[in-house]
Design an enzyme around this catalytic site. Structure first.
Site, mmCIF file in Angstrom:
data_model
loop_
_atom_site.group_PDB
_atom_site.id
_atom_site.type_symbol
_atom_site.label_atom_id
_atom_site.label_comp_id
_atom_site.label_asym_id
_atom_site.label_seq_id
_atom_site.Cartn_x
_atom_site.Cartn_y
_atom_site.Cartn_z
ATOM 1 N N HIS A 20 0.826 -1.211 0.000
ATOM 2 C CA HIS A 20 0.000 0.000 0.000
ATOM 3 C C HIS A 20 0.858 1.258 0.000
ATOM 4 C CE1 HIS A 20 -4.155 -1.613 1.168
ATOM 5 N NE2 HIS A 20 -3.397 -2.674 0.972
ATOM 6 N N ASP A 114 -5.249 6.261 2.319
ATOM 7 C CA ASP A 114 -5.363 4.831 2.110
ATOM 8 C C ASP A 114 -6.689 4.332 2.679
ATOM 9 O OD1 ASP A 114 -3.583 2.197 1.491
ATOM 10 O OD2 ASP A 114 -4.863 1.847 3.243
ATOM 11 N N HIS A 343 2.044 -14.860 -6.634
ATOM 12 C CA HIS A 343 0.886 -14.903 -5.736
ATOM 13 C C HIS A 343 -0.232 -13.975 -6.203
ATOM 14 C CE1 HIS A 343 3.034 -11.326 -4.712
ATOM 15 N NE2 HIS A 343 2.262 -11.002 -3.698
ATOM 16 N N ALA A 366 -5.861 -12.334 0.792
ATOM 17 C CA ALA A 366 -6.280 -10.971 0.427
ATOM 18 C C ALA A 366 -7.141 -11.018 -0.832
ATOM 19 C CB ALA A 366 -5.060 -10.059 0.288
#
Length: 463
Positions: A20, A114, A343, A366
């Protein structure tokens, strides 16, 4: 770039993990390149990892002792255990009053926040300024997630492995309950945090995504229509600052001697921790596939590697094992690399797309299962067979066997019509990426439109 944002000051608030942090700081740099005064607020040790050209960085001391962490561990992905990662998150929440105080003192024209700071929408309301919600992810993921939350198709199936169609999407997308995030199936603490984020969406001025229109046009349009909110796509953000380092990593020198498009690159990000048995299967697959490789093993080190594996690979010039940091962007852009076993984290995905490198998809947790479906939909990736979402960074899903790994690698790097089609699709998408970030491209146009709109908001909101 032209300077169109001279009268604006935006505060950028990144989350405490690299996936992030990096794109949000790149967003700050991108706004700064257009003349916007850009201030990033983060912690002292995190700031030391950033290249601050063009932006101002305001630092706060992380409450290490209060949450029982060694000094210097301030990012979730730098925490060696799941428990310590939780402590980083608690420390981040403790900083909220200090974040608020700094933002009030800076008196910005906009907060670029964020997703994991939903409280910034309240602060923006109090300051009478817009709050932009940053998602370092794609519209496809958010579109699928929205349909799952609203229509709950997973509640109509009787087993974890039964397939169902996700309704109200531009394409026929199927899933199983096993591939879904846990918070969608039961109440979790993380789910409570996400509900706060979803509530903050409704009061945000708009969303900013690190993606580009040409990659997922149907889902950009679908998301706008479905959610009825303002959205801007300004990615791939890293591509604006893709500078070649003066330092050349040893692996790049090794790649110089490999045949074009022959090498498979393997990396699962900085968080995942596989069981030893899974590491062994990957190693055996690489050895039996006879394909040259570069494998970033990360936290696992050489635990689980068959005896003599690394030595044989080095002696036969077959491959490289990297246990520390690796220059992933440079590796993917090297002409010797023909495929990426990943991934499907969004940053890694974009880096491969920009380089035109096809992917073997191995999602773990996630939003990675959603990203993998997008890659397969675009015809630039093939799945390795991962079909169970993991609750944490310790990967406990069923072992992917050697034969399935080899099969996916061969499908990607082989001479079949499918492999050729995937390579061509990857090449064409890479070309579209470059156009998106050029002047007149979709991402630059979105950036300029957003800056102009914020300037108007600033003028009209003055008392």
């Amino acid at each position: 770039m032209s300077q169109i944002g001279e009268d604006l000051h935006i505060v950028f608030l990144p989350f405490f993990t690299s996936s992030h942090l990096i794109p949000l700081v790149n967003a700050a740099k991108l706004f700064a390149s257009r003349g916007v005064r850009s201030t990033v607020i983060t912690t002292v040790h995190t700031a030391q990892t950033l290249q601050a050209s063009g932006i101002t960085i305001h630092t706060l001391n992380f409450p290490s002792s209060e949450v029982g962490l060694p000094v210097g561990i301030e990012l979730i992905n730098s925490a060696p255990t799941q428990e310590m990662a939780g402590s980083v998150f608690r420390g981040m929440m403790m900083l909220q009053p200090k974040f608020e105080q700094v933002i009030r003192e800076l008196a910005p024209d906009c907060i670029f926040s964020d997703m994991f700071f939903p409280w910034t929408v309240d602060l923006a309301d109090q300051l009478n300024i817009p709050r932009l919600l940053f998602y370092p992810s794609c519209f496809f993921y958010h579109s699928v997630l929205h349909s799952l939350r609203v229509y709950k198709p997973h509640e109509s199936v009787t087993s974890e492995s039964e397939r169902f169609v996700v309704p109200n999407l531009p394409d026929n997308i199927t899933m199983t309950r096993a591939e879904m995030s846990e918070h969608l199936k039961t109440k979790t603490e993380f789910g409570k945090i996400l509900e706060l984020i979803y509530e903050s969406e409704k009061r945000s001025y708009g969303f900013v995504h690190d993606t580009f229109y040409e990659m997922e046009p149907a889902y950009v349009d679908h998301f706008k229509k479905t959610k009825g909110v303002k959205v801007w796509h300004i990615g791939p953000l890293f591509r604006f600052f893709n500078r070649v380092s003066d330092y050349k990593h040893d692996c790049l020198s090794w790649l110089d001697y490999q045949h074009p498009k022959s090498v498979i690159y393997i990396c699962f990000g900085s968080m995942a921790s596989f069981l030893e048995a899974q590491i062994t299967e990957i190693a055996l697959a690489l050895e039996d596939s006879k394909r040259p490789f570069v494998w970033v093993v990360g936290k696992a080190g050489n635990v689980g590697l068959p005896e003599g594996f690394e030595e044989r690979a080095r002696r036969e010039n077959k491959g490289l094992i990297i246990s520390q940091w690796a220059p992933q962007v440079e590796i993917l852009q090297h002409p010797a690399v023909g495929g990426f076993l990943t991934h499907c984290g969004w940053n890694s995905t974009l880096e491969a797309v920009v380089a035109g490198v096809p992917l073997v998809t191995w999602p773990l947790f996630a939003e990675q299962f959603y990203n993998a479906k997008l890659l397969e939909l675009l015809g630039i990736g093939v799945g390795v067979g991962a079909d169970v979402w993991n609750l944490g960074y310790e990967i406990t899903s069923p072992i992917i066997m050697k034969r399935d790994i080899i099969k996916a690698i061969e499908l990607l790097l082989g001479d079949s019509g499918i492999a050729e089609s995937i390579r061509q699709n990857s090449k064409e998408l890479a070309i579209k990426t470059n156009k998106a970030i050029e002047d007149g491209g979709s991402s630059i146009n979105n950036l300029m439109a957003l800056i102009e709109e914020l300037k108007v908001v600033k003028l009209t909101s003055k008392p």
